[in-house]
Design a protein around this motif. Structure first.
Motif, PDB file in Angstrom:
ATOM      1  N   LEU A 184       0.827  -1.199   0.000  1.00  0.00           N
ATOM      2  CA  LEU A 184       0.000   0.000   0.000  1.00  0.00           C
ATOM      3  C   LEU A 184       0.866   1.255   0.000  1.00  0.00           C
ATOM      4  O   LEU A 184       1.893   1.317   0.677  1.00  0.00           O
ATOM      5  CB  LEU A 184      -0.915   0.011   1.219  1.00  0.00           C
ATOM      6  N   ALA A 192      -3.925   6.745   0.134  1.00  0.00           N
ATOM      7  CA  ALA A 192      -5.255   6.977  -0.427  1.00  0.00           C
ATOM      8  C   ALA A 192      -5.420   8.439  -0.816  1.00  0.00           C
ATOM      9  O   ALA A 192      -4.798   9.334  -0.240  1.00  0.00           O
ATOM     10  CB  ALA A 192      -6.326   6.585   0.584  1.00  0.00           C
ATOM     11  N   THR A 242      -7.592   3.923  -2.734  1.00  0.00           N
ATOM     12  CA  THR A 242      -6.299   3.508  -2.197  1.00  0.00           C
ATOM     13  C   THR A 242      -5.399   3.036  -3.333  1.00  0.00           C
ATOM     14  O   THR A 242      -5.794   2.184  -4.136  1.00  0.00           O
ATOM     15  CB  THR A 242      -6.466   2.365  -1.178  1.00  0.00           C
ATOM     16  N   PRO A 267      -0.932   4.922   4.527  1.00  0.00           N
ATOM     17  CA  PRO A 267      -1.530   3.984   5.477  1.00  0.00           C
ATOM     18  C   PRO A 267      -0.932   4.194   6.862  1.00  0.00           C
ATOM     19  O   PRO A 267       0.233   4.551   6.999  1.00  0.00           O
ATOM     20  CB  PRO A 267      -1.166   2.609   4.914  1.00  0.00           C
TER      21      PRO A 267
END
Length: 266
Positions: free
Chosen positions: A112, A115, A228, A265
């Motif tokens: 990740l 976002a 995301t 994140p």
């Protein structure tokens, strides 16, 4: 400008960027300059500015070059899959998970990045309509002579969402009749800042990266859209590719991402 979109703690930002450079230098210590490589990264335009800076830092520290190729989230995915020499893919987490599930991407690692939120922009020196409620958004879209948004047919995440929004607001035909379909969010913002569109619809990260003064705000209420982004890399990738992926998704780079309108994140 809302703090959740742009962190204004500049001294802290500088400290974290320095930490990122130290990480890149550490990575460089175990990467041989004699084996300098050129790697291709296909990415959604919503992460363009921070990736460009991270790539420059990495290249300076290691001697390895990262070729950045930006597009819509969907087009970046398609181009990556079609390119046998491609190294990295940065697109929406949902797209990566779907591609892994159906076998278009296999034997890889997904990390990740952060976002972003869909929103609207207007020329900094032009009209600044209110869009805080669905009713205000509807009025603003009807009043705007020209509207630009990324082409849904090219896999634009916000473009697809915007079609649903104007359908629910009951103004699809009126809006499409005066809309310009841009290649991606970067082009959408060019149209807004050049005075060729009175409203632009794209990711807030793309608005901030182009000109933070243009930001009107996010989609209101039930139309909120959070996306995301994640990075995909083959598990058998070369050490230099793994090193770059590690830098992009490191805690040291999170402040840089925030400064460009992304929410890393936790």
């Amino acid at each position: 400008m809302p703090s959740r979109f742009l962190n204004k703690q500049r001294p802290r930002t500088r400290r974290v960027i320095v930490a990122g450079l130290l990480l890149a230098t550490t990575l460089a210590a175990w990467l041989s300059p004699a084996s300098a490589a050129e790697m291709r990264l296909y990415a959604a335009a919503g992460v363009k500015a921070p990736l460009e800076q991270i790539a420059r830092d990495f290249e300076a520290a290691t001697g390895h070059r990262v070729m950045l190729l930006f597009d819509t989230a969907g087009a970046a995915e398609q181009r990556f899959i079609a390119d046998p020499a491609a190294t990295f893919l940065v697109t929406t987490e949902a797209r990566l998970r779907a591609a892994e599930k159906d076998g278009r991407l296999g034997n890889g690692m997904t990390s990740l990045i952060g976002a972003t939120v869909g929103g609207l922009a207007a020329p900094p020196d032009g009209e600044r309509p209110a869009i805080a409620t669905p009713e205000q958004l509807r009025a603003a879209l009807l009043a705007a002579p020209r509207i630009a948004f990324s082409d849904p047919a090219r896999g634009a995440t916000v473009g697809k969402h915007f079609l649903q929004v104007i359908e629910e607001l009951g103004i699809r035909e009126q809006v499409l009749g005066k809309a310009t379909l841009a290649r991606d969010g970067v082009e959408t913002m060019h149209l807004v800042l050049e005075g060729k569109a009175d409203l632009g619809v794209t990711q807030i990260s793309e608005i901030v990266q182009a000109d933070a003064r243009a930001l009107l705000g996010p989609f209101p209420g039930r139309f909120d859209l959070a996306t995301t982004y994640a990075l995909w890399l083959n598990k058998d990738a070369a050490p230099e590719a793994t090193a770059f992926a590690t830098l992009v998704t490191s805690a040291a780079e999170r402040e840089r991402l925030r400064s460009h309108g992304l929410r890393p994140p936790e």
